[in-house]
Design a protein around this motif. Structure first.
Motif: not given
Length: 227
Positions: A114-140
Motif C-alpha cells: 500500500r505504500i509508495n516508497l518512491a513518493a516525495t514528501l514536502t515540508n510539514g507533511q505528515v506520513l501516516y503508516v497504516p497497519m494491515g488493512n487499516e483505513q488511512v485518515p482522510d487528513t493524512y
C-alpha cells in the motif's frame, strides 16, 4: 680554645657525618613536600581538564544538533506503525523510503504494497503508516494517493476479495457446487451438464436454465456464485 680544637679533631668525622645526615634529611623532607603538592595539583588539574572536555563535547553535540535543525529545510512528522514515530529533519525533500529508514522502519503488520516508497514528501507533511488493512485518515493520505483514490482502492480490494470467495459456476467441480445451499450431488451434476451444453455460463442468471433451480433457489445462490 685548645680544648675545643682538640674536641673537634677528635670528633670531626662524627660531626661531618651528622651534618651530612641532617642535610640529606632536610632534602628528603623538602622533596616529599614538593612531590605531594605536585601530585595534588596534577590530579586536580586532570579532573578539571576531563570535566571541561566532557562539557565541551556535550556543548558541541547540542550545538551541532541545533545547527542541523536550523539548516534543515524539510520537517516530516511520522506517525502510525513505525518503530520510532516522531519529527525528523532533512536538508532536501526526502522520499518515503528515506523517512521510514530514519523512523526505524515499519512494523511487521504493515502491508508494504500500500505504500509508495518512491513518493516525495514536502515540508510539514505528515506520513501516516497504516497497519494491515487499516483505513488511512482522510487528513493524512498516503503519499502519491488522494483520499478518494485510497477509498476506491480499498473498495476494489474488498470487491475482489468478495469475488474470490464466490464459487465460479464455470470452473467449480461437483464437490464445490455441493457447498451451495440446496445443491446436492444430483443438482451439482445438472449444473455441470448445463454449462457443458451451453459452452459455459455467460452470466449468473444462466443458472436458472438448470432443471430444479427456480426463482427462490436462484435468489439464495446469486450472491454466492460468479462466472
Amino acid at each position: 680554645m685548645v680544648q675545643i680544637k682538640a674536641l673537634y679533631y677528635r670528633y670531626q668525622h662524627q660531626i661531618g657525618f651528622s651534618i651530612i645526615l641532617i642535610i640529606v634529611g632536610i632534602s628528603l623532607l623538602i622533596w616529599w613536600q614538593v612531590s605531594q603538592s605536585s601530585d595534588g595539583v596534577s590530579s586536580k588539574d586532570f579532573t578539571t581538564i576531563a570535566a571541561h572536555q566532557k562539557n565541551a563535547k556535550k556543548s558541541e553535540k547540542i550545538k551541532k544538533t541545533i545547527n542541523n535543525e536550523k539548516s534543515a529545510n524539510i520537517v516530516i512528522d511520522v506517525k502510525g506503525a513505525v518503530h520510532r514515530p516522531g519529527v525528523y529533519y532533512f536538508d532536501k525533500q526526502p522520499i518515503v523510503a528515506e523517512v521510514l529508514s530514519r523512523a526505524g522502519g515499519t512494523l511487521s503488520s504493515v502491508d508494504s504494497v500500500r505504500i509508495n516508497l518512491a513518493a516525495t514528501l514536502t515540508n510539514g507533511q505528515v506520513l501516516y503508516v497504516p497497519m494491515g488493512n487499516e483505513q488511512v485518515p482522510d487528513t493524512y493520505p498516503l503519499p502519491g494517493q488522494s483520499p478518494q483514490n485510497m477509498q476506491d482502492n480499498l473498495q476494489d480490494n474488498r470487491s475482489n476479495q468478495s469475488s474470490n470467495d464466490k464459487i465460479n459456476l464455470n470452473t467449480a467441480d461437483s464437490a464445490a457446487l455441493q457447498k451451495l445451499p440446496g445443491i446436492g450431488e444430483k443438482r451439482a451434476q445438472d449444473i455441470i451438464k448445463q454449462r457443458e451444453t451451453m459452452g459455459g455460463f455467460k452470466v449468473v442468471t444462466d443458472l436458472q436454465e438448470v432443471n430444479g433451480i427456480g426463482a427462490k433457489t436462484f435468489a439464495k445462490l446469486k450472491p454466492l456464485v460468479t462466472v
